[in-house]
Every structure is written in structure tokens, then in C-alpha cells.
Write a protein that holds these residues in place. Sequence first.
Motif, mmCIF file in Angstrom:
data_model
loop_
_atom_site.group_PDB
_atom_site.id
_atom_site.type_symbol
_atom_site.label_atom_id
_atom_site.label_comp_id
_atom_site.label_asym_id
_atom_site.label_seq_id
_atom_site.Cartn_x
_atom_site.Cartn_y
_atom_site.Cartn_z
ATOM 1 N N THR A 40 31.486 57.696 -46.399
ATOM 2 C CA THR A 40 32.907 57.391 -46.567
ATOM 3 C C THR A 40 33.070 56.089 -47.354
ATOM 4 O O THR A 40 32.447 55.079 -47.038
ATOM 5 C CB THR A 40 33.579 57.248 -45.192
ATOM 6 N N PRO A 47 29.869 64.292 -45.783
ATOM 7 C CA PRO A 47 30.127 63.762 -44.442
ATOM 8 C C PRO A 47 29.115 62.678 -44.069
ATOM 9 O O PRO A 47 27.967 62.688 -44.519
ATOM 10 C CB PRO A 47 29.967 64.995 -43.535
ATOM 11 N N TYR A 49 26.565 60.714 -41.415
ATOM 12 C CA TYR A 49 25.541 61.350 -40.584
ATOM 13 C C TYR A 49 24.904 60.352 -39.621
ATOM 14 O O TYR A 49 25.030 59.126 -39.781
ATOM 15 C CB TYR A 49 24.468 62.007 -41.452
ATOM 16 N N HIS A 70 24.511 65.654 -39.882
ATOM 17 C CA HIS A 70 25.765 65.431 -40.594
ATOM 18 C C HIS A 70 26.930 65.898 -39.728
ATOM 19 O O HIS A 70 26.894 66.997 -39.159
ATOM 20 C CB HIS A 70 25.763 66.182 -41.928
ATOM 21 N N TYR A 73 33.070 66.657 -40.902
ATOM 22 C CA TYR A 73 34.236 66.315 -41.706
ATOM 23 C C TYR A 73 33.941 65.188 -42.686
ATOM 24 O O TYR A 73 33.005 64.391 -42.491
ATOM 25 C CB TYR A 73 35.396 65.892 -40.802
ATOM 26 N N LEU A 74 34.773 65.090 -43.714
ATOM 27 C CA LEU A 74 34.715 63.984 -44.657
ATOM 28 C C LEU A 74 35.602 62.838 -44.176
ATOM 29 O O LEU A 74 36.568 63.053 -43.453
ATOM 30 C CB LEU A 74 35.193 64.437 -46.045
ATOM 31 N N ASP A 76 35.141 60.012 -42.266
ATOM 32 C CA ASP A 76 35.163 59.488 -40.899
ATOM 33 C C ASP A 76 34.913 57.979 -40.820
ATOM 34 O O ASP A 76 35.573 57.268 -40.098
ATOM 35 C CB ASP A 76 34.101 60.186 -40.044
ATOM 36 N N SER A 104 34.791 57.323 -34.958
ATOM 37 C CA SER A 104 34.948 57.204 -36.411
ATOM 38 C C SER A 104 36.067 56.210 -36.685
ATOM 39 O O SER A 104 37.228 56.477 -36.365
ATOM 40 C CB SER A 104 35.283 58.563 -37.023
#
Length: 479
Positions: A40, A47, A49, A70, A73-74, A76, A104
Motif C-alpha cells: 500500500t 495486497p 502480506y 497475502h 484486499y488492496l 490495507d 490495517s
Amino acid sequence: MAAAVGNGHACCKKGPGYATPLEAMSGPREALLYVTCVYTGTGIEKPDYLATVDVDPSSPNYSKVIHRLHVPYLGDELHHSGWNSCSSCHGDPSAERRFLVLPSLVSGRIYAIDTKTDPRAPSLHKVVEPSDIAEKTGLAFPHTSHCLASGELLISCLGDKEGNAKGAGFLLLDSDFSVKGRWERPGNSPSFGYDFWYQPRHKTMISSSWGAPAAFTKGFNLEHVSNGLYGRHLYVYSWPGGELKQTLDLGSTGLLPLEIRFLHDPSKATGFVGCALTSNMVRFFKNDEDSWSHEVAISVKPLKVQNWILPEMPGLITDFLLSLDDRFLYLSNWLHGDVRQYNIEDPKNPVLVGQVWVGGQIQKGSKVLAEGEDGQTWQFDVPVVKGNRLRGGPQMIQLSLDGKRLYVTNSLFSTWDNQFYPELLEKGSHMLQIDVDTEKGGLAINPNFFVDFATGPDGPSLAHEMRYPGGDCTSDIWI
């Protein structure tokens, strides 16, 4: 009404963790480390991990990532982590240290990770959705997770879903990771959120304050400090009642108080908090009349510098921890680049006994120069480890149970990494191991240990907090 929290009492029956901090020091040597790793904010649309790192010196995979879990979701920004059970549940034979809890910081999701089925290859157990948290509590931006002796989980949150710090508070989950509500009583929420630690024998929990998510997620801006968007307070709560009993204003010497730790000995009513911007370690302590006070215990002096954004550079204390026997305090200066060891057998008078440079803004080869009082310029000599020039600065640290090995990663938060160490986004993080002299004091980089997070299959990632499957110095609390 705030949800009730069980206090619990240790007894002869054995649950997770250890009966005492000193008993924990005799626990088995760590063989695996779990590390939160972030894509991120790096420009890589993958995603985040959880990495499993082999730290067994007899293993052919020593100092290598052996598994990556992983998340689904993207966006986080996995950050801190905690256990579903720790030594606070040692008296409960039905409790089990099985699930690693991953809040997250940006998305607000909370992941429960099963580390028991296969410790070398953890798996996803459950996802707590941010919409559920916001609907039932109004909270967002979850940060620190601690287990409670009741089997519940307490997680500090830094604001509401709009990023306002006034929405900060404490999220309570049950043992099945369902949202129960807020922990603090109505009208007793802190002005800012970040870290916390509880000490049941003194019926106290104390939390610290970073800043408004709407500010820090955009990068660090000094004007935001003067505009009141960052904290300088500690919040003293009744435990387990959730009543805000006292607010300690740390003043101009305590800006951005981040990590907070009581001494591990549950009978001791004192601890420390690292104040990042002013680079002071502040000691807090209980007075005879049941109130709390504070004083600066350690000061890291800013350095006069050339070719930087300001004429002076703070050390920026971003993490610290205490050895399980409460003899030593370790801290990291993310900007200066050094890790320090202090003897705190007298908590009022810490003594510097070890120091090592493992990166930073002022290392040789950098454009930034430190300037002495005589006008002469200089830089720190940072060693090469296994052929690798050390990048970034020391950030998160984790100590072995016996206190002899200190692990160090170098990512703070993706936006801040990009601002101060853009090389991290290009080349990724790394992890080091520092050998500790627990007799006289002293720190030395292990030349045979280097975990490179530049080489993942999806590209370079940012490594942050570290946990051992059997518990560690910064997640276990004794009652």
C-alpha cells in the motif's frame, strides 16, 4: 454503556505464555518471525502480506522469507499486530495463542491469522470489516492490539472514518473476533489515539497520541503540529472500567508520543513513552495519592545539518522496548540512524551502554551532512551487511526472549517512507539482527543475517512489525 472486561487471575493451571516475565526469558529460542509487509502506498498494486522469516541459525533457510500470506484486499497498510492470547491468559488452560491479529491502519480491516495449523505457513482465519466496526462503534484507523485476560481483544483506533482524531477510541472484540463495542465509557474517549498498555495490579491503562489520520496519512507537515493535528498527551484510564481519570500534558518536550510500555514486572507502577518529534523518552510513574506524573528520562539531541529540509534534525524515536527483566531499554532513531541500549535498573537515571548505526539520513554516501560546533562536517559510518548497503533508518525493533538478539526493520509508514526515504519504495525494506551484550551492555550487527524485502515475487515491499509465535517483549502483559 462500555462493554465489560474480565480481569482474570493467574493460577497453577497453565495457559498460553509464561507465569512471569523472568520465566519467559528461559523460553525456547525463536525459530520463526512473522513480519507485516506493505505494498500500500508504494505504487505496486498488490495486497499487503504477512512474511514468515526463518531465524534458526541451523536452518538452510536462515534469514530468508519462507512464506508469504497475502491478504485478500488492496490498500490495507498492515502495520502493527498482536496475539489473541498472551501471558495475561496464562491461568486459563482453555486459552491458546493461536491467532495473530493484523489491524490495517488505512483501510480499517482487521485480519485474524491462524498460526497454529502450520506455523511456517499461516492462513487467513477471519476478516473484520471496517463497515461493521464503523457502524457499531464509529471507529476507524485501528492500530495497537492487545489480548485481555478475559479472552477479548482491545484495539486502539486513531480516528473516525473521515480521519478526524476526535473519533479516536478503543475497539473491543470478543474471542471470536466479533465487534462488541467501545471499551471506554461514553464521554471518556481520548483526543488522539495510538498505542496503549495496561497494568491490572494498579488498575490502570495508559494510551499515547500520534495525530489525526487526515493529517499523518498525507505525510508529515510541521505546520500540522502547530495547528493542533498531532498529540502531546498521555491518557490515564481506570482498568478495567474505561473511565478517563487523568490527562498528562507532556508539553513541548513530549511531541508525538508513540510507543508506550510499562515495566514488565506487574507490581511496578512506572513505564516509558517515546516522543518522536522531540526525541525524548518520557518516564511516567504513579504518585502516592494515586495520580500519575511524568519526567524526561532520556534526551536525544537534534543534530545541526546541511542539505536537509530543516537546519536541525531530530533523532525521531519511532520505537522502543524493554527487556523482560526490565534491565535494558532499547530505542531506534529513524532519522539519525542509530539503535541505542540503556541500562534502566534505576528507571529515573537511564545509562547509555550500547549504540550502533544501521542506516539513517547522515550515513556516509548521503548528501546530508552533520555540522559540529566548530563548523566541521561529518557523517556516520554505517557498515555493509552481506554485501548490502543499509538503506532507510532503524524503525521497528523486537527482542528475543533471552534478550540477546535484537531484530530491526526500517519502514515507518508508506507515506512517510516516501517522504524521508524514497529509496525504500524503490528497493524495499530489510531486516537486521543485532547481537546484544546482556552483561556489560553493547550492540553489534550480526554480519551473517540480512533479510532483503526487495526480492519478493511482486516487487519490493515495506517491512514493519515483527512477532514470534511463542510471544515476545512487546505483546505479552502479565497480571
